[in-house]
Design an enzyme around this catalytic site. Structure first.
Site, mmCIF file in Angstrom:
data_model
loop_
_atom_site.group_PDB
_atom_site.id
_atom_site.type_symbol
_atom_site.label_atom_id
_atom_site.label_comp_id
_atom_site.label_asym_id
_atom_site.label_seq_id
_atom_site.Cartn_x
_atom_site.Cartn_y
_atom_site.Cartn_z
ATOM 1 N N HIS A 406 0.576 -0.990 0.504
ATOM 2 C CA HIS A 406 0.305 0.363 0.355
ATOM 3 C C HIS A 406 0.623 1.031 -0.045
ATOM 4 O O HIS A 406 0.318 2.154 0.569
ATOM 5 C CB HIS A 406 -0.902 0.120 1.121
ATOM 6 C CG HIS A 406 -2.807 0.851 0.553
ATOM 7 N ND1 HIS A 406 -3.111 1.025 2.048
ATOM 8 C CD2 HIS A 406 -2.877 0.839 -0.109
ATOM 9 C CE1 HIS A 406 -4.207 2.285 1.840
ATOM 10 N NE2 HIS A 406 -3.834 1.762 0.115
ATOM 11 N N PHE A 561 3.355 1.337 5.421
ATOM 12 C CA PHE A 561 3.167 1.600 6.783
ATOM 13 C C PHE A 561 2.170 0.210 6.286
ATOM 14 O O PHE A 561 1.737 -0.440 7.695
ATOM 15 C CB PHE A 561 2.484 2.452 7.145
ATOM 16 C CG PHE A 561 3.136 4.472 6.461
ATOM 17 C CD1 PHE A 561 4.070 4.065 7.306
ATOM 18 C CD2 PHE A 561 2.885 4.870 6.014
ATOM 19 C CE1 PHE A 561 4.471 5.735 7.613
ATOM 20 C CE2 PHE A 561 3.440 6.001 5.963
ATOM 21 C CZ PHE A 561 4.284 6.513 6.483
ATOM 22 N N HIS A 562 1.714 -0.286 5.492
ATOM 23 C CA HIS A 562 0.912 -1.302 5.847
ATOM 24 C C HIS A 562 1.378 -2.705 5.465
ATOM 25 O O HIS A 562 0.471 -3.268 4.231
ATOM 26 C CB HIS A 562 -0.177 -0.779 4.663
ATOM 27 C CG HIS A 562 -1.020 0.643 5.581
ATOM 28 N ND1 HIS A 562 -1.985 1.933 4.924
ATOM 29 C CD2 HIS A 562 -0.912 0.587 6.900
ATOM 30 C CE1 HIS A 562 -2.495 2.389 5.720
ATOM 31 N NE2 HIS A 562 -1.555 2.387 7.017
ATOM 32 N N PRO A 563 2.078 -3.018 5.510
ATOM 33 C CA PRO A 563 3.037 -4.608 4.659
ATOM 34 C C PRO A 563 1.249 -5.586 5.032
ATOM 35 O O PRO A 563 1.064 -5.778 6.462
ATOM 36 C CB PRO A 563 4.266 -5.029 4.882
ATOM 37 C CG PRO A 563 3.870 -4.253 6.966
ATOM 38 C CD PRO A 563 2.837 -3.032 6.567
ATOM 39 N N PRO A 606 -4.804 -0.534 7.496
ATOM 40 C CA PRO A 606 -5.475 -1.669 7.945
ATOM 41 C C PRO A 606 -6.293 -2.028 8.926
ATOM 42 O O PRO A 606 -5.981 -3.601 9.660
ATOM 43 C CB PRO A 606 -4.293 -2.858 6.687
ATOM 44 C CG PRO A 606 -2.907 -2.075 7.847
ATOM 45 C CD PRO A 606 -3.899 -0.606 6.973
#
Length: 629
Positions: A406, A561-563, A606
């Site tokens: 993301h 920031f959203h793996p 997320p």
């Protein structure tokens, strides 16, 4: 000898400081600059610290090779020209110089604004006290502990699992690699020390690729929920149906997941950002979107009692941001769960195809075992694959693949009057106009004061002029939905993330940057900064569009920031390492309940997606464990 060695070690840093922020033009004195930056660099992991120092030494050597003199002995204008010449060698070299600049400006800026930041942290009483938690230091924990279930990780996923299992009557132990932080520490600790202490790798984790992507991840009791923005968007119905229909993930059926999303929202006390605390940065975004006829709204957040101090990313100093360390974890502890902090889980213990616990390592290198029939892994999308591989459970060919990030980018706008982007909510308002059509979510976003200076262009006098105008800067960012093209591997015990952004996502980033540019100019910006090395400030939308068309996409500044997705859950045995109930394939007694099981990018921040899916996995775990007791 020691003093000479210290001087030799600090000289490349002082040399870079003299070029970046010349003291003759108002920059910090060399000794002050070195002290500020060393405060952060010494906290970096050894490999990152070596890379920074090697890069600084290379820049110092380049000055000798190209001018015959050291950087400090040159005129400030010539120092800046040296850095420009070095950065112009290639996009990769430019990215390396910009990376050093970002680290140095973060450390120097955080110290410059430390007094204001701490004053704002202490301006109001805490919204709530620290929660009652049963936290045991790993040093105080016995070498062997027995439980019904052990949860690896105390973030968004692990906390919800722990609460569900404990409320079902199971004896639960949660293991957390980081430590517990208190609200008093957030109110009184220097911002650099908070940043370095709260993030994995002191916040310097990077996904390797072209371009590299900065990838900050929290490491504390409460996980990344302690340091995220507090943004709480539900995944769209289209995303939920894709997970159900394309991946056979029945847990994502909107009827089922919707109820669990309700639960997560109620746990976090989610509500839209009030306009009175939003800050001018967010209001400018809403005003600009309205003038363009674009859909926009305040962001829903888990921050009841927020006063808008813009310190979410380094621990909320009022406990207003309602991370899981303030709700789900204390609820789990109230039901009997225990948390062991400073405990890095090294491997899952198993024999004859069944797990029977985990082995963790204390900071002093000694080990402790938690023996349990149920193991729930919630270590996060970058750490879960490595743990499973270290445990001899990493045989699935897709484990560690399918990484979506993301990716995010940002533009800054200069206004004639003050904006003070950091006086308000860190992430406050969103534009949804391009979300469904292009996978682009635009958000008004800022950083704690002084910690976002890397957006400013140039070196020397040019950079100092921009730093002086920081109060007049507004910053808007965007995240783009991406495919799972990245990988997570382990090299000599360290996690290595690789992510080369795909052409389709580059096209989305161009859409995002042009849209942000339109918003900034519509809001009244007189100049727009792109962050592209060598690009001058833009004074019109056509000028910005031309630069973006010609820019090498590998030179964009990206963060993520959203793996997600590295242990995808689903029905397809070949595609998904985790089955449709959250159980790891190939072994009994192991479930996964973190961002790694999301089979594709959720296309929004997320937190809610992770928590709702973790609740679903927890229910499956309870049914299995209680059913065989």
């Amino acid at each position: 000898m020691s003093r000479l060695a210290d001087r030799a070690k600090s000289y490349p840093l002082a040399s870079f400081g003299a070029a970046l922020l010349p003291p003759e033009l108002g920059g910090p004195l060399p000794a002050q600059f070195v002290q500020r930056v060393d405060r952060y660099v010494t906290r970096l992991p050894a490999t990152s610290r070596f890379a920074v120092r090697a890069g600084l030494a290379s820049l110092a050597a380049a000055s000798y090779l190209t001018t015959g003199r050291s950087l400090p002995r040159l005129h400030p204008d010539e120092r800046a020209r040296v850095l420009h010449r070095i950065a112009a060698l290639s996009p990769e070299v430019a990215a390396a110089v910009e990376g050093l600049k970002a680290i140095v400006l973060l450390a120097n800026g955080a110290d410059t604004y430390a007094h204001e930041l701490l004053a704002r942290a202490q301006e109001h009483d805490a919204a709530r006290p620290d929660a009652e938690l049963t936290v045991i230091l790993s040093a105080d924990s016995p070498s062997v502990t027995r439980a019904d279930a052990v949860v690896v990780g105390s973030g968004a996923g692990g906390a919800m699992v722990a609460r569900t299992l404990a409320r079902a009557g199971l004896d639960v132990v949660v293991l957390e690699e980081g430590r517990r932080w208190t609200v008093e520490e957030f109110r009184s600790t220097h911002p650099v020390d908070r940043y370095a202490g709260l993030y994995r790798g002191a916040g310097a984790t990077v996904a390797l690729g072209r371009p590299a992507v900065v990838l900050p991840m929290g490491r504390a009791v409460g996980g990344t929920t302690v340091v995220n923005s507090g943004t709480c968007f539900r995944p769209s119905l289209a995303v939920q149906r894709r997970w159900r229909d394309e991946f056979g993930l029945g847990l994502a059926d909107p009827d089922q997941l919707g109820r669990r999303l309700d639960d997560a929202e109620q746990t976090l006390r989610v509500a839209p950002v009030p306009l009175e605390i939003m800050g001018r940065n967010g209001r400018l975004l809403l005003q600009a979107a309205k003038s363009l006829g674009w859909r926009a709204a305040p962001i829903p957040r888990n921050a009841p009692g927020c006063r808008g101090c813009c310190q979410c990313a380094i621990g909320c100093p009022s406990n207003a941001k309602f991370g899981v360390h303030l709700n789900a974890l204390p609820q789990a502890c109230a039901a009997g769960a225990r948390i062991i902090s400073w405990a890095r889980v090294e491997r899952i213990l198993h024999r004859a195809g069944r797990a029977y616990g985990v082995r963790a390592r204390r900071p002093d290198g000694t080990t402790l075992d938690v023996l349990a029939d149920a193991v729930v892994v919630a270590a996060g999308a970058t750490e879960t694959p490595g743990l499973l591989r270290r445990s001899g459970l990493g045989g699935h060919p897709r484990l560690g693949h399918n990484l979506a990030l993301h990716p995010a980018t940002m533009l800054a706008g200069l206004f004639d009057d003050d904006v003070f982007a950091w006086r308000g909510v860190l992430q406050s308002a969103a534009v949804h106009e391009f979300h469904e059509s292009d996978g682009v979510l635009i958000e008004a976003t800022s950083t704690p004061p002084g910690m976002g200076s890397m957006v400013f262009p140039g070196y020397g006098a040019e950079l100092l002029r921009w730093l002086d105008r920081a109060p007049q800067i507004a910053t808007f960012g965007a995240m783009v939905a991406d495919r799972g093209v990245g990988t997570v591997r382990s090299v000599r015990g360290e996690t290595v993330v690789r992510y080369d952004i795909a052409p389709g996502e580059i096209a989305k980033l161009r859409v995002a940057l042009q849209a942000i540019g339109r918003l900034l100019f519509a809001a009244g910006a007189v100049e727009v900064l792109t962050g592209i090395p060598g690009a001058p400030p833009m004074r019109s939308l056509p000028e910005l569009q031309d630069v973006l068309r010609r820019a090498n996409p590998r030179s964009l500044h990206l963060a993520a920031f959203h793996p997600t997705g590295t242990a995808a859950a689903g029905a397809d045995e070949q595609l998904c390492p985790v089955d449709a109930t959250g159980r790891l394939r190939g072994v009994e007694g192991v479930w996964v309940a973190d961002a790694s099981i999301l089979p594709s990018c959720p296309e929004v921040n997320p937190q809610l997606s992770i928590m709702a899916m973790a609740l679903a996995v927890a229910d499956q775990t309870v049914a299995k464990v209680v059913g065989v007791r």
